[in-house]
Write a protein that holds these residues in place. Structure first.
Motif, PDB file in Angstrom:
ATOM      1  N   ARG A 129      -2.505   5.927   6.659  1.00 50.39           N
ATOM      2  CA  ARG A 129      -3.057   5.072   5.608  1.00 50.39           C
ATOM      3  C   ARG A 129      -2.460   3.670   5.736  1.00 50.39           C
ATOM      4  O   ARG A 129      -1.327   3.497   6.154  1.00 50.39           O
ATOM      5  CB  ARG A 129      -2.744   5.655   4.235  1.00 50.39           C
ATOM      6  N   ASN A 130      -3.249   2.674   5.335  1.00 48.54           N
ATOM      7  CA  ASN A 130      -2.777   1.283   5.384  1.00 48.54           C
ATOM      8  C   ASN A 130      -1.460   1.117   4.644  1.00 48.54           C
ATOM      9  O   ASN A 130      -0.534   0.477   5.135  1.00 48.54           O
ATOM     10  CB  ASN A 130      -3.808   0.342   4.765  1.00 48.54           C
ATOM     11  N   SER A 131      -1.394   1.675   3.447  1.00 50.65           N
ATOM     12  CA  SER A 131      -0.197   1.515   2.621  1.00 50.65           C
ATOM     13  C   SER A 131       1.041   2.046   3.335  1.00 50.65           C
ATOM     14  O   SER A 131       2.071   1.380   3.387  1.00 50.65           O
ATOM     15  CB  SER A 131      -0.361   2.243   1.285  1.00 50.65           C
ATOM     16  N   GLN A 174       4.107  -0.285   4.577  1.00 56.29           N
ATOM     17  CA  GLN A 174       5.413  -0.023   3.956  1.00 56.29           C
ATOM     18  C   GLN A 174       6.466   0.301   5.005  1.00 56.29           C
ATOM     19  O   GLN A 174       7.593  -0.197   4.938  1.00 56.29           O
ATOM     20  CB  GLN A 174       5.300   1.118   2.942  1.00 56.29           C
ATOM     21  N   THR A 223      -4.480  -2.031   0.222  1.00 52.40           N
ATOM     22  CA  THR A 223      -3.377  -1.081   0.069  1.00 52.40           C
ATOM     23  C   THR A 223      -3.165  -0.820  -1.415  1.00 52.40           C
ATOM     24  O   THR A 223      -3.936  -1.278  -2.245  1.00 52.40           O
ATOM     25  CB  THR A 223      -2.071  -1.651   0.664  1.00 52.40           C
ATOM     26  N   HIS A 224      -2.089  -0.149  -1.725  1.00 52.60           N
ATOM     27  CA  HIS A 224      -1.751   0.108  -3.119  1.00 52.60           C
ATOM     28  C   HIS A 224      -0.926  -1.024  -3.729  1.00 52.60           C
ATOM     29  O   HIS A 224      -0.501  -0.916  -4.874  1.00 52.60           O
ATOM     30  CB  HIS A 224      -0.992   1.434  -3.248  1.00 52.60           C
ATOM     31  N   SER A 225      -0.707  -2.088  -3.000  1.00 56.29           N
ATOM     32  CA  SER A 225       0.016  -3.228  -3.540  1.00 56.29           C
ATOM     33  C   SER A 225      -0.813  -3.863  -4.656  1.00 56.29           C
ATOM     34  O   SER A 225      -2.030  -3.897  -4.586  1.00 56.29           O
ATOM     35  CB  SER A 225       0.274  -4.270  -2.448  1.00 56.29           C
ATOM     36  N   TYR A 245       6.232  -6.774  -1.050  1.00 55.78           N
ATOM     37  CA  TYR A 245       5.047  -5.944  -1.298  1.00 55.78           C
ATOM     38  C   TYR A 245       4.421  -6.189  -2.665  1.00 55.78           C
ATOM     39  O   TYR A 245       3.276  -5.830  -2.892  1.00 55.78           O
ATOM     40  CB  TYR A 245       5.437  -4.469  -1.142  1.00 55.78           C
ATOM     41  N   HIS A 289      -6.996  -0.671  -3.023  1.00 53.23           N
ATOM     42  CA  HIS A 289      -6.899   0.310  -1.942  1.00 53.23           C
ATOM     43  C   HIS A 289      -8.277   0.897  -1.625  1.00 53.23           C
ATOM     44  O   HIS A 289      -9.037   1.252  -2.508  1.00 53.23           O
ATOM     45  CB  HIS A 289      -5.941   1.435  -2.325  1.00 53.23           C
TER      46      HIS A 289
END
Length: 171
Positions: free
Chosen positions: A109-111, A115, A25-27, A154, A33
């Motif tokens: 999307r996963n993110s 979230q 993800t964007h974490s 997150y 990601h």
């Protein structure tokens, strides 16, 4: 602060942190990601096809292990154990592929999914334990409380305005 509320927040972190650490993800805590369609391709090409090739080779051509110096080498490799394990790996990877492929087809999307799940659970915890006090503090304060708690789970803050609006409208 209410101990039950603190415990629920800790449980939220405990529940979602492994996902944050494992899912691309964007974490900033987890893997970089990767688009879900690329993840699906990787599962198919790197896991499913490779495991199928190995399984088929072991099943059909285990005699290739034999040589003049070790005529019974194929008996040292327990294909009766490895082939079922490879079949299980292929089945599980195929399920992951289908999930990722479906997610890609739907544009999820996963993110975004992760979230949403985190914000939904945090919103429920704040609403349950603080009730009217949570909502009476005003939208800005309530949103900020969720943002702070979200960053703890997150690993970084995100723009959550749309998700928070969804939560307010569903309450």
């Amino acid at each position: 602060m209410d101990q039950q509320f603190i415990n629920q927040l800790h449980q939220t972190v405990k529940r979602f942190r492994p996902q944050v650490l494992a899912v691309p993800t964007h974490s900033n805590l987890g893997p970089k990601h990767v688009d879900v369609s690329k993840q699906a391709q990787w599962v198919q090409n790197s896991i499913i096809k490779t495991a199928e090739k190995l399984r088929d080779a072991l099943a059909k051509e285990s005699h290739m292990f034999r040589g003049i110096m070790s005529p019974q080498a194929d008996q040292l490799i327990d294909t009766s154990t490895y082939i079922p394990m490879l079949n299980k790996l292929i089945d599980e990877a195929d399920m992951a592929f289908v999930d990722l492929d479906q997610q890609a087809a739907l544009g999820i999307r996963n993110s975004e999914q992760l979230q949403f799940e985190i914000v939904k659970e945090l919103w429920a915890a704040f609403s349950t334990h603080l009730g009217e006090n949570f909502h009476a503090r005003g939208q800005k304060n309530a949103d900020e409380a969720i943002r702070v708690a979200f960053a703890e789970v997150y690993g970084k803050g995100e723009r959550l305005a749309t998700l928070l609006k969804v939560m307010r409208n569903s309450s």
